[in-house]
Design a protein around this motif. Structure first.
Motif, PDB file in Angstrom:
ATOM      1  N   LEU A  85       0.827  -1.204   0.000  1.00  0.00           N
ATOM      2  CA  LEU A  85       0.000   0.000   0.000  1.00  0.00           C
ATOM      3  C   LEU A  85       0.863   1.256   0.000  1.00  0.00           C
ATOM      4  O   LEU A  85       0.537   2.239  -0.674  1.00  0.00           O
ATOM      5  CB  LEU A  85      -0.933  -0.007   1.211  1.00  0.00           C
ATOM      6  N   SER A  86       1.961   1.234   0.751  1.00  0.00           N
ATOM      7  CA  SER A  86       2.868   2.381   0.782  1.00  0.00           C
ATOM      8  C   SER A  86       3.407   2.682  -0.611  1.00  0.00           C
ATOM      9  O   SER A  86       3.468   3.837  -1.036  1.00  0.00           O
ATOM     10  CB  SER A  86       4.012   2.110   1.754  1.00  0.00           C
ATOM     11  N   ALA A  87       3.785   1.633  -1.340  1.00  0.00           N
ATOM     12  CA  ALA A  87       4.293   1.826  -2.695  1.00  0.00           C
ATOM     13  C   ALA A  87       3.214   2.388  -3.607  1.00  0.00           C
ATOM     14  O   ALA A  87       3.471   3.266  -4.442  1.00  0.00           O
ATOM     15  CB  ALA A  87       4.820   0.497  -3.241  1.00  0.00           C
ATOM     16  N   ALA A  88       1.984   1.887  -3.457  1.00  0.00           N
ATOM     17  CA  ALA A  88       0.880   2.389  -4.285  1.00  0.00           C
ATOM     18  C   ALA A  88       0.580   3.847  -3.964  1.00  0.00           C
ATOM     19  O   ALA A  88       0.344   4.661  -4.869  1.00  0.00           O
ATOM     20  CB  ALA A  88      -0.365   1.528  -4.061  1.00  0.00           C
ATOM     21  N   LEU A  89       0.594   4.207  -2.689  1.00  0.00           N
ATOM     22  CA  LEU A  89       0.327   5.595  -2.287  1.00  0.00           C
ATOM     23  C   LEU A  89       1.364   6.562  -2.860  1.00  0.00           C
ATOM     24  O   LEU A  89       1.043   7.712  -3.174  1.00  0.00           O
ATOM     25  CB  LEU A  89       0.331   5.693  -0.757  1.00  0.00           C
ATOM     26  N   LYS A  90       2.585   6.088  -3.008  1.00  0.00           N
ATOM     27  CA  LYS A  90       3.666   6.927  -3.529  1.00  0.00           C
ATOM     28  C   LYS A  90       3.708   6.954  -5.058  1.00  0.00           C
ATOM     29  O   LYS A  90       4.610   7.543  -5.660  1.00  0.00           O
ATOM     30  CB  LYS A  90       5.013   6.427  -3.004  1.00  0.00           C
ATOM     31  N   GLY A  91       2.714   6.323  -5.699  1.00  0.00           N
ATOM     32  CA  GLY A  91       2.655   6.347  -7.155  1.00  0.00           C
ATOM     33  C   GLY A  91       3.662   5.452  -7.827  1.00  0.00           C
ATOM     34  O   GLY A  91       4.078   5.705  -8.962  1.00  0.00           O
ATOM     35  N   GLN A  92       4.047   4.372  -7.147  1.00  0.00           N
ATOM     36  CA  GLN A  92       5.062   3.482  -7.699  1.00  0.00           C
ATOM     37  C   GLN A  92       4.477   2.310  -8.479  1.00  0.00           C
ATOM     38  O   GLN A  92       5.218   1.528  -9.060  1.00  0.00           O
ATOM     39  CB  GLN A  92       5.961   2.964  -6.575  1.00  0.00           C
ATOM     40  N   GLY A  93       3.156   2.159  -8.472  1.00  0.00           N
ATOM     41  CA  GLY A  93       2.561   1.072  -9.215  1.00  0.00           C
ATOM     42  C   GLY A  93       1.185   0.707  -8.698  1.00  0.00           C
ATOM     43  O   GLY A  93       0.561   1.472  -7.958  1.00  0.00           O
ATOM     44  N   VAL A  94       0.736  -0.484  -9.093  1.00  0.00           N
ATOM     45  CA  VAL A  94      -0.585  -0.987  -8.703  1.00  0.00           C
ATOM     46  C   VAL A  94      -0.401  -2.188  -7.796  1.00  0.00           C
ATOM     47  O   VAL A  94       0.362  -3.103  -8.109  1.00  0.00           O
ATOM     48  CB  VAL A  94      -1.417  -1.390  -9.935  1.00  0.00           C
ATOM     49  N   ALA A  95      -1.107  -2.203  -6.674  1.00  0.00           N
ATOM     50  CA  ALA A  95      -0.993  -3.293  -5.702  1.00  0.00           C
ATOM     51  C   ALA A  95      -2.359  -3.892  -5.431  1.00  0.00           C
ATOM     52  O   ALA A  95      -3.388  -3.221  -5.564  1.00  0.00           O
ATOM     53  CB  ALA A  95      -0.384  -2.774  -4.400  1.00  0.00           C
ATOM     54  N   ILE A  96      -2.366  -5.156  -5.052  1.00  0.00           N
ATOM     55  CA  ILE A  96      -3.594  -5.801  -4.580  1.00  0.00           C
ATOM     56  C   ILE A  96      -3.549  -5.766  -3.060  1.00  0.00           C
ATOM     57  O   ILE A  96      -2.668  -6.357  -2.441  1.00  0.00           O
ATOM     58  CB  ILE A  96      -3.695  -7.250  -5.086  1.00  0.00           C
ATOM     59  N   VAL A  97      -4.511  -5.039  -2.459  1.00  0.00           N
ATOM     60  CA  VAL A  97      -4.462  -4.769  -1.020  1.00  0.00           C
ATOM     61  C   VAL A  97      -5.821  -5.054  -0.391  1.00  0.00           C
ATOM     62  O   VAL A  97      -6.864  -4.886  -1.029  1.00  0.00           O
ATOM     63  CB  VAL A  97      -4.049  -3.302  -0.755  1.00  0.00           C
ATOM     64  N   SER A  98      -5.773  -5.456   0.855  1.00  0.00           N
ATOM     65  CA  SER A  98      -6.989  -5.682   1.637  1.00  0.00           C
ATOM     66  C   SER A  98      -7.828  -4.402   1.725  1.00  0.00           C
ATOM     67  O   SER A  98      -7.326  -3.338   2.048  1.00  0.00           O
ATOM     68  CB  SER A  98      -6.592  -6.154   3.043  1.00  0.00           C
ATOM     69  N   LYS A  99      -9.120  -4.511   1.424  1.00  0.00           N
ATOM     70  CA  LYS A  99     -10.037  -3.369   1.479  1.00  0.00           C
ATOM     71  C   LYS A  99     -10.035  -2.729   2.867  1.00  0.00           C
ATOM     72  O   LYS A  99     -10.084  -1.497   3.000  1.00  0.00           O
ATOM     73  CB  LYS A  99     -11.452  -3.835   1.129  1.00  0.00           C
ATOM     74  N   GLU A 100      -9.970  -3.557   3.874  1.00  0.00           N
ATOM     75  CA  GLU A 100      -9.970  -3.080   5.254  1.00  0.00           C
ATOM     76  C   GLU A 100      -8.801  -2.130   5.525  1.00  0.00           C
ATOM     77  O   GLU A 100      -8.912  -1.205   6.310  1.00  0.00           O
ATOM     78  CB  GLU A 100      -9.864  -4.314   6.157  1.00  0.00           C
ATOM     79  N   LEU A 101      -7.680  -2.373   4.836  1.00  0.00           N
ATOM     80  CA  LEU A 101      -6.481  -1.584   5.088  1.00  0.00           C
ATOM     81  C   LEU A 101      -6.379  -0.328   4.232  1.00  0.00           C
ATOM     82  O   LEU A 101      -5.750   0.646   4.644  1.00  0.00           O
ATOM     83  CB  LEU A 101      -5.234  -2.457   4.868  1.00  0.00           C
ATOM     84  N   PHE A 102      -7.012  -0.331   3.044  1.00  0.00           N
ATOM     85  CA  PHE A 102      -6.886   0.872   2.212  1.00  0.00           C
ATOM     86  C   PHE A 102      -8.121   1.772   2.256  1.00  0.00           C
ATOM     87  O   PHE A 102      -8.129   2.858   1.676  1.00  0.00           O
ATOM     88  CB  PHE A 102      -6.545   0.520   0.751  1.00  0.00           C
ATOM     89  N   LEU A 103      -9.176   1.345   2.975  1.00  0.00           N
ATOM     90  CA  LEU A 103     -10.434   2.091   2.962  1.00  0.00           C
ATOM     91  C   LEU A 103     -10.267   3.534   3.424  1.00  0.00           C
ATOM     92  O   LEU A 103     -10.794   4.462   2.801  1.00  0.00           O
ATOM     93  CB  LEU A 103     -11.475   1.365   3.820  1.00  0.00           C
ATOM     94  N   ASP A 104      -9.553   3.757   4.521  1.00  0.00           N
ATOM     95  CA  ASP A 104      -9.368   5.119   5.022  1.00  0.00           C
ATOM     96  C   ASP A 104      -8.640   5.992   4.008  1.00  0.00           C
ATOM     97  O   ASP A 104      -8.970   7.175   3.835  1.00  0.00           O
ATOM     98  CB  ASP A 104      -8.585   5.101   6.346  1.00  0.00           C
ATOM     99  N   PHE A 105      -7.658   5.424   3.334  1.00  0.00           N
ATOM    100  CA  PHE A 105      -6.898   6.172   2.329  1.00  0.00           C
ATOM    101  C   PHE A 105      -7.766   6.454   1.099  1.00  0.00           C
ATOM    102  O   PHE A 105      -7.653   7.506   0.479  1.00  0.00           O
ATOM    103  CB  PHE A 105      -5.645   5.388   1.925  1.00  0.00           C
ATOM    104  N   GLN A 106      -8.651   5.518   0.779  1.00  0.00           N
ATOM    105  CA  GLN A 106      -9.571   5.727  -0.340  1.00  0.00           C
ATOM    106  C   GLN A 106     -10.545   6.860  -0.022  1.00  0.00           C
ATOM    107  O   GLN A 106     -10.792   7.735  -0.868  1.00  0.00           O
ATOM    108  CB  GLN A 106     -10.336   4.433  -0.622  1.00  0.00           C
ATOM    109  N   GLN A 107     -11.074   6.876   1.175  1.00  0.00           N
ATOM    110  CA  GLN A 107     -12.009   7.922   1.566  1.00  0.00           C
ATOM    111  C   GLN A 107     -11.340   9.292   1.623  1.00  0.00           C
ATOM    112  O   GLN A 107     -11.990  10.317   1.427  1.00  0.00           O
ATOM    113  CB  GLN A 107     -12.632   7.566   2.915  1.00  0.00           C
ATOM    114  N   ALA A 108     -10.029   9.295   1.867  1.00  0.00           N
ATOM    115  CA  ALA A 108      -9.287  10.555   1.899  1.00  0.00           C
ATOM    116  C   ALA A 108      -8.808  10.981   0.510  1.00  0.00           C
ATOM    117  O   ALA A 108      -8.190  12.037   0.362  1.00  0.00           O
ATOM    118  CB  ALA A 108      -8.085  10.421   2.836  1.00  0.00           C
ATOM    119  N   GLY A 109      -9.098  10.163  -0.507  1.00  0.00           N
ATOM    120  CA  GLY A 109      -8.717  10.505  -1.869  1.00  0.00           C
ATOM    121  C   GLY A 109      -7.251  10.255  -2.192  1.00  0.00           C
ATOM    122  O   GLY A 109      -6.739  10.738  -3.211  1.00  0.00           O
TER     123      GLY A 109
END
Length: 300
Positions: A234-258
């Motif tokens: 998820l850290s790599a995906a947040l930094k624009g380094q690529g596409v990751a398959i991540v647990s919804k539970e773990l990325f939900l807050d980041f998704q809601q924050a855009g």
């Protein structure tokens, strides 16, 4: 009363040495010298007229008689501890040690603990992030939150487990990465940097196959990045380094924050099952139940 029970203290020393396969480690655990452990084991073997240990290299290995005695002492000590716990139930206020994966602790548990403290500021939480299956009793852990791709989690004897539902995994990336590479369809991922997990339990190949695409042909292209945990992916995906398959539970807050976008409404075929494990006879069972009730109320 059986006169051999006068060796009860020595049997405690034996259990430690047998479990750890080391006189030195047993001495450290019992806060005595290595020589004292060695002397007690010689006395016990002499009193019982049986050989309990054989040395192999630096480790002390149990004989067949030693194996039988270890099982008996551990069973007996457990019954004593259970009885003591039942008469020494601690009050609600106090401490709890919680263990789970490093990813779950850093991305979900820690950010959400503030809501627990709003109602229970008299309970102090110690969080132990570990990707190993920590021994709850040996490491003085009160609650373990664990995940499995199987429908049933193997539960150690004497512990209780509660099923906490499931969590699905989706392809995600940063909004800027999606715009930069113009990702609109599954085929567009062929030109992306795909972030893989080392254990391959939730692999890109499986996800592509579930979408009717040959995963091996796409994953054979590069560049690709491999990581060992969900939080690194998820850290790599947040930094624009690529596409990751991540647990919804773990990325939900980041998704809601855009900060991250879920690319497709197509979950990975492998689903994580969530469980909480605990000792029902723990003297902390009142506060354990409070934490589990909160956990159930917070997880989707």
């Amino acid at each position: 009363m059986d006169q051999r029970l006068r060796y009860l203290g020595t049997l405690r020393c034996f259990e430690s040495a047998a479990r750890l396969q080391s006189y030195t480690q047993a001495a450290s655990e019992l806060n005595i010298t290595q020589a004292a452990v060695s002397q007690q084991m010689r006395q016990l073997e002499s009193a019982l007229a049986v050989k309990l240990f054989v040395r192999k290299g630096r480790n002390m290995h149990l004989t067949e008689a030693g194996e039988v005695l270890l099982m008996s002492t551990q069973s007996g000590f457990k019954r004593i501890i259970d009885g003591l716990n039942q008469i020494q139930t601690q009050e609600l206020a106090g401490s709890l040690t919680i263990t789970s994966t490093q990813s779950f602790c850093s991305l979900w548990l820690m950010p959400n603990l503030c809501s627990f403290y709003e109602s229970h500021d008299d309970i102090q939480i110690r969080v132990l992030g570990s990707n190993h299956l920590e021994d709850i009793r040996l490491n003085h852990i009160d609650i373990a939150i664990r995940f499995s791709t199987k429908a049933h989690l193997s539960c150690p004897a004497g512990l209780e487990q509660i099923y906490l539902g499931e969590d699905k995994n989706y392809p995600v990336c940063s909004p800027s990465y999606k715009e930069k590479l113009q990702i609109h369809s599954v085929s567009d991922l062929a030109r992306c940097n795909l972030i893989h997990h080392d254990d391959d339990k939730v692999s890109w190949e499986q996800w592509f196959e579930s979408q009717g695409v040959c995963g091996q042909s796409i994953c054979a292209k590069g560049p690709h990045t491999r990581v060992s945990s969900n939080d690194m992916a998820l850290s790599a995906a947040l930094k624009g380094q690529g596409v990751a398959i991540v647990s919804k539970e773990l990325f939900l807050d980041f998704q809601q924050a855009g900060l991250v976008v879920q690319l497709f409404d197509a979950p990975h075929p492998v689903v994580w099952q969530r469980y909480v494990l605990y000792d029902p006879h723990s003297p902390k069972r009142k506060r354990i139940q409070v934490f589990i009730d909160w956990l159930i109320s917070q997880l989707p």
